[in-house]
Design a protein around this motif. Structure first.
Motif, mmCIF file in Angstrom:
data_model
loop_
_atom_site.group_PDB
_atom_site.id
_atom_site.type_symbol
_atom_site.label_atom_id
_atom_site.label_comp_id
_atom_site.label_asym_id
_atom_site.label_seq_id
_atom_site.Cartn_x
_atom_site.Cartn_y
_atom_site.Cartn_z
ATOM 1 N N ALA A 78 -4.108 -18.832 7.070
ATOM 2 C CA ALA A 78 -4.160 -18.715 5.607
ATOM 3 C C ALA A 78 -5.330 -17.816 5.229
ATOM 4 N N TYR A 79 -5.093 -16.877 4.315
ATOM 5 C CA TYR A 79 -6.089 -15.859 4.006
ATOM 6 C C TYR A 79 -6.177 -15.657 2.497
ATOM 7 N N VAL A 80 -7.341 -15.123 2.045
ATOM 8 C CA VAL A 80 -7.547 -14.922 0.616
ATOM 9 C C VAL A 80 -8.338 -13.631 0.399
ATOM 10 N N LEU A 81 -7.996 -12.926 -0.683
ATOM 11 C CA LEU A 81 -8.720 -11.723 -1.095
ATOM 12 C C LEU A 81 -9.200 -11.935 -2.528
ATOM 13 N N ASN A 82 -10.532 -11.993 -2.702
ATOM 14 C CA ASN A 82 -11.132 -12.217 -4.017
ATOM 15 C C ASN A 82 -11.288 -10.867 -4.715
ATOM 16 N N LEU A 83 -10.564 -10.690 -5.809
ATOM 17 C CA LEU A 83 -10.570 -9.410 -6.509
ATOM 18 C C LEU A 83 -11.782 -9.244 -7.411
ATOM 19 N N ALA A 84 -12.614 -10.262 -7.477
ATOM 20 C CA ALA A 84 -13.849 -10.126 -8.252
ATOM 21 C C ALA A 84 -14.897 -9.333 -7.475
ATOM 22 N N GLY A 85 -14.718 -9.254 -6.180
ATOM 23 C CA GLY A 85 -15.655 -8.522 -5.341
ATOM 24 C C GLY A 85 -15.207 -7.087 -5.123
ATOM 25 N N THR A 86 -15.734 -6.488 -4.072
ATOM 26 C CA THR A 86 -15.375 -5.109 -3.723
ATOM 27 C C THR A 86 -13.983 -5.080 -3.121
ATOM 28 N N LEU A 87 -13.152 -4.200 -3.628
ATOM 29 C CA LEU A 87 -11.787 -4.110 -3.113
ATOM 30 C C LEU A 87 -11.755 -3.340 -1.800
ATOM 31 N N PRO A 88 -10.766 -3.600 -0.966
ATOM 32 C CA PRO A 88 -10.648 -2.865 0.297
ATOM 33 C C PRO A 88 -10.603 -1.355 0.044
ATOM 34 N N ALA A 89 -11.238 -0.616 0.923
ATOM 35 C CA ALA A 89 -11.308 0.839 0.758
ATOM 36 C C ALA A 89 -9.999 1.498 1.155
ATOM 37 N N ILE A 90 -9.709 2.611 0.504
ATOM 38 C CA ILE A 90 -8.539 3.418 0.857
ATOM 39 C C ILE A 90 -8.929 4.347 2.004
ATOM 40 N N PRO A 91 -8.178 4.371 3.100
ATOM 41 C CA PRO A 91 -8.505 5.280 4.201
ATOM 42 C C PRO A 91 -8.560 6.725 3.699
ATOM 43 N N PRO A 92 -9.551 7.496 4.129
ATOM 44 C CA PRO A 92 -9.778 8.835 3.557
ATOM 45 C C PRO A 92 -8.811 9.912 4.023
ATOM 46 N N TRP A 93 -7.947 9.617 5.006
ATOM 47 C CA TRP A 93 -7.093 10.673 5.560
ATOM 48 C C TRP A 93 -5.750 10.820 4.842
ATOM 49 N N PHE A 94 -5.493 10.045 3.813
ATOM 50 C CA PHE A 94 -4.261 10.230 3.045
ATOM 51 C C PHE A 94 -4.429 11.419 2.100
ATOM 52 N N SER A 95 -3.468 12.325 2.148
ATOM 53 C CA SER A 95 -3.531 13.510 1.296
ATOM 54 C C SER A 95 -3.291 13.154 -0.166
ATOM 55 N N SER A 96 -2.405 12.164 -0.415
ATOM 56 C CA SER A 96 -2.160 11.707 -1.783
ATOM 57 C C SER A 96 -1.568 10.307 -1.752
ATOM 58 N N ILE A 97 -1.856 9.535 -2.819
ATOM 59 C CA ILE A 97 -1.246 8.217 -3.008
ATOM 60 C C ILE A 97 -0.824 8.113 -4.463
ATOM 61 N N GLU A 98 0.449 7.778 -4.684
ATOM 62 C CA GLU A 98 0.997 7.698 -6.040
ATOM 63 C C GLU A 98 1.684 6.358 -6.229
ATOM 64 N N MET A 99 1.544 5.781 -7.435
ATOM 65 C CA MET A 99 2.260 4.555 -7.762
ATOM 66 C C MET A 99 3.276 4.843 -8.852
ATOM 67 N N LYS A 100 4.513 4.340 -8.653
ATOM 68 C CA LYS A 100 5.580 4.494 -9.645
ATOM 69 C C LYS A 100 6.025 3.107 -10.073
ATOM 70 N N VAL A 101 5.854 2.805 -11.360
ATOM 71 C CA VAL A 101 6.064 1.445 -11.861
ATOM 72 C C VAL A 101 7.296 1.373 -12.750
ATOM 73 N N GLN A 102 8.178 0.409 -12.442
ATOM 74 C CA GLN A 102 9.306 0.078 -13.312
ATOM 75 C C GLN A 102 8.996 -1.270 -13.959
ATOM 76 N N THR A 103 9.144 -1.365 -15.271
ATOM 77 C CA THR A 103 8.879 -2.633 -15.948
ATOM 78 C C THR A 103 10.031 -3.596 -15.717
ATOM 79 N N HIS A 104 9.755 -4.897 -15.899
ATOM 80 C CA HIS A 104 10.798 -5.918 -15.776
ATOM 81 C C HIS A 104 11.808 -5.730 -16.893
ATOM 82 N N SER A 105 13.122 -5.862 -16.542
ATOM 83 C CA SER A 105 14.164 -5.740 -17.567
ATOM 84 C C SER A 105 14.400 -7.091 -18.220
#
Length: 594
Positions: free
Chosen positions: A567-594
C-alpha cells in the motif's frame, strides 16, 4: 491439456471427467438460456474454458423460459450475477412461420414478424442487463431443411433464403449497437459441419435436442471462441518453422529452386497457408521464424521464389535462423518483442520439435499441426487463439510497431548510457483524460496486460464507459511517439476521487515501452492535474500475481511512500515527482464528463 482442435464429443466427455471439480483459474460464470435442449454442450464448453485458464461455473436455465426468468426479479437469474449470458434460439421456436408457413406469408407480414423477433431479442438483452452488465452472446438462425420452393427458391422475388438472410442481418445490426454483445452465427456453423452431420432428427423428436454430437461440439467450441475473444485471449505472435512448414522439402538438401511452394500444383497447399499467415499479419498478428537452417539458404528461397510465395522476408519481424534449439530461439524472440511466452504460438511440422517446445517452454501454445500440408490453411483458420472482439488502430499497426522495436533495441545497444538512449529516442508523450474514442483499446488492454499491471483488474467497454461518465472517476491514457514511430495507446490509469483523495483502481502499461521512464512522467503530470483540482492525496495498491512481479516496487520508484504492505501514498501537499528531462514534449488532452 493436449493442444488439438479436433476432439470428438466422446473425447470431450472424457476430458471433462479429468478436470478437477474446482479448477484453478479466473472465475467465469456463464448463464445459458435455450429454446431447445442444449445441456449436452456443457462438457465441450467446460473443457475449452479450462484449457484457456478459466474456472467456469455454467448454469443452464429451463427450457424456453427466456422472458419468464429474465424478467422475474425473484427468479434464480435475478438472485445471481453472471459474467456471460448465452441466449440460444432456434427458428422452430422463435419464428416457426418462416419454416412451416412461408408460402402463406406476404412480404409485409414477413417484415413485421422479422421486426418482432429482432425486437424480442433486444428486449432480452435489456432484461439480462437489468441489474448487472454481463457480456451477451446471441444466435442468428439456420434453416434446418431444404427451402420451401426447393431449387427455385433463389430465383423467386421473395425467397425463403433471402428472408432468413434479412432476419440474420437485422439481428447482427441490432447487436452491433450494444457494447459487449456478440453474435454466434448458427448458419455458418451448420454450413461448415454440413447439415446432414449438424442435425440429428431422431434426437430432436425424442428429446428436443436437434443437434448431433458433431453439431454439439461445434456449437460449444464457437461459444467458447467468442468468450475467448471477449476476454482478450488472443495470441500476439506466430513463430514458424520453415522446411516442410512454410514450404515443402528441406532447402539445405533440395536447394531453393526445388522446394515445393507456388500458386499451382502441389505447392498450392503451402501457398494458401502463407496467404492465411499474410492475412493474420495484416490484422496485427506478428510473424517470426525459428528455423534450423543456413541463413543464406533461407534468403535464397525468399529471393529466388518471391513470385511463388505471398510472404516476403520483411513480413517476419524477427528471424532466428541457425542451429540453436527452438525453445532457446523462442525465448529470445519473446525477449526482443517484450512479450510473455504465453503470447506466442509455435507451428512446426516435426512432432519431436513440438514435444521439445512443450517440455522446455510449456507457456508457448504449441498445437498439433496436421500431418498433411493440404490441411495447414484450414487448420490455421480453425485456431481460436487469433480471434479478437475488436480491431483497434493499434492492432492494425502492430507489425510496424514491433519492427520499430528492433530499431530501438539497436539504438539502446549503441548508446553510451541509458540517459543517452532516452535522449536519443526523442520521446513525445500525450496524456488523454476521459477520451471516449479509445474505450475499445482501453478495455482490450485491461484484458491482455499482465506484467506491467499493478492490480490486474479486468474491465469491459461498458465498465470503461461508466468510469468516464461518472464525475467521481478519472480515466487517464497515454500514447508515445519517438524518432522511430508511434507506439500507439500504451497505458491506462484510472482513479476514483472522494474527499480530496484519489485512489488508483488500475495502473497498467504495455510491455513494449517498459524501461523508458514513461510511467514516471505520467505520474508527475497526473499528480499535478489532480492537485490543480483539489486532490491532496493519491493512494495506490499493488496486488501480486504470478506475472506482475516486475512492478512490485513501481510506486516507490515514481515517488510514492510505502504506507503498509503493498500500500502506497503520494502526498500532493509536498514536492511532486519530477518529470524526467529527456522527454521532448508532454501534452495533456482533457475531455470533460458528459
Amino acid at each position: 491439456m493436449h493442444q488439438t482442435i479436433k476432439n470428438t464429443y466422446k473425447e470431450y466427455l472424457e476430458l471433462a471427467r479429468q478436470i478437477d471439480k474446482t479448477p484453478q483459474g479466473a472465475p467465469l460464470s456463464l448463464a445459458v438460456f435455450h429454446s431447445c435442449t442444449l445441456e449436452p454442450i456443457e462438457p465441450v464448453v467446460r473443457v475449452e474454458l479450462v484449457s484457456e485458464g478459466f474456472a467456469p461455473a455454467i448454469k443452464f436455465f429451463g427450457y424456453n423460459i427466456f422472458e419468464q426468468e429474465l424478467l422475474n426479479p425473484a427468479g434464480e437469474y435475478g438472485k445471481g450475477t453472471y459474467d456471460v449470458v448465452f441466449l440460444f434460439a432456434t427458428l422452430q421456436e422463435f419464428f416457426p412461420e418462416l419454416i412451416r408457413d412461408f408460402h402463406n406469408i406476404t412480404p409485409l407480414e414477413l417484415e413485421k414478424k422479422t421486426k418482432e423477433v429482432v425486437g424480442r431479442m433486444e428486449q432480452l438483452i435489456a432484461a439480462a442487463r437489468r441489474t448487472s452488465q454481463p457480456r451477451i452472446i446471441l444466435t442468428t438462425f439456420d434453416h434446418p431443411g431444404r427451402w420451401y420452393y426447393g431449387i427455385l427458391d433463389g430465383q423467386r422475388e421473395h425467397s425463403q433464403k433471402e428472408a432468413l438472410a434479412h432476419l440474420n442481418r437485422s439481428i447482427a445490426t441490432m447487436a452491433s449497437r450494444y457494447k459487449e454483445v456478440y453474435v454466434l452465427d448458427a448458419q455458418d456453423i451448420a454450413s461448415r459441419v454440413g447439415k446432414k452431420h449438424f442435425y440429428d432428427w431422431n434426437l430432436y423428436y425424442h428429446s428436443s435436442l436437434p443437434f448431433s454430437s458433431e453439431g454439439l461440439v461445434e456449437i460449444g467450441k464457437e461459444l467458447s471462441r467468442i468468450i475467448f475473444a471477449a476476454y482478450g485471449k488472443t495470441k500476439k505472435c506466430i513463430v514458424l518453422d520453415l522446411d516442410n512448414t512454410l514450404w515443402g522439402g528441406v532447402v539445405g538438401v533440395e536447394g531453393a529452386d526445388r522446394v515445393i511452394v507456388g500458386p499451382t500444383g502441389s505447392g498450392r497447399a503451402y501457398y494458401d497457408f502463407q496467404l492465411q499467415l499474410k492475412q493474420l499479419s495484416s490484422k496485427g498478428i506478428v510473424l517470426a521464424i525459428a528455423s534450423k537452417n543456413n541463413p543464406e539458404d533461407v534468403k535464397e528461397v525468399f529471393s529466388k521464389r518471391k513470385d511463388d510465395m505471398p510472404l516476403v522476408l520483411e513480413d517476419f519481424v524477427i528471424t532466428k535462423i541457425g542451429w540453436d534449439t527452438k525453445p532457446q530461439s523462442i525465448q529470445e524472440i519473446a525477449q526482443e518483442l517484450d512479450i510473455g511466452l504465453e503470447a506466442l504460438v509455435f507451428l512446426d511440422d516435426s512432432p519431436v520439435e513440438r514435444e521439445l517446445m512443450r517440455e522446455q517452454a510449456p507457456e508457448v501454445y504449441t498445437p498439433e499441426l496436421p500431418e498433411g500440408a493440404g490441411e495447414y490453411a484450414a487448420f490455421l483458420q480453425e485456431l481460436h487463439v487469433f480471434e479478437k472482439n475488436i480491431y483497434s488502430q493499434e492492432d492494425l499497426k502492430k507489425v510496424r510497431i514491433y519492427q520499430d522495436q528492433g530499431k530501438r533495441a539497436s539504438l539502446k545497444q549503441e548508446a553510451a548510457s541509458l540517459e543517452d538512449f532516452w535522449k536519443g529516442l526523442d520521446m513525445h508523450l500525450t496524456i488523454f483524460v476521459n477520451e471516449k474514442t479509445q474505450i475499445p483499446r482501453l478495455a482490450q488492454m485491461t484484458q491482455k496486460t499482465n506484467q506491467f499491471n499493478l492490480t490486474t483488474r479486468r474491465y469491459s467497454e461498458t465498465d470503461i464507459t461508466r468510469f468516464m461518465e461518472d464525475s467521481k472517476w478519472q480515466v487517464f491514457s497515454w500514447s508515445v511517439q519517438d524518432k522511430f514511430g508511434d507506439n500507439g495507446i500504451v497505458g491506462l490509469l484510472i482513479v476514483e476521487i472522494q474527499d480530496k483523495k484519489a485512489s488508483v483502481d488500475i495502473f497498467l502499461q504495455s510491455c513494449r515501452v517498459i524501461g523508458r521512464t514513461i510511467e514516471q512522467a505520467v505520474v508527475s503530470k497526473v499528480a499535478l492535474y489532480l492537485q490543480e483540482r483539489g486532490v491532496m492525496l493519491i493512494t495506490g495498491e499493488y496486488i501480486p500475481t504470478a506475472k506482475n512481479a516486475v512492478v512490485k516496487d513501481l510506486y516507490s520508484h515514481v515517488g510514492f511512500a510505502k504506507e503498509a504492505e503493498n500500500a502506497y501514498v503520494l502526498n500532493l501537499a509536498g514536492t511532486l515527482p519530477a518529470i524526467p528531462p529527456w522527454f521532448s514534449s508532454i501534452e495533456m488532452k482533457v475531455q470533460t464528463h458528459s
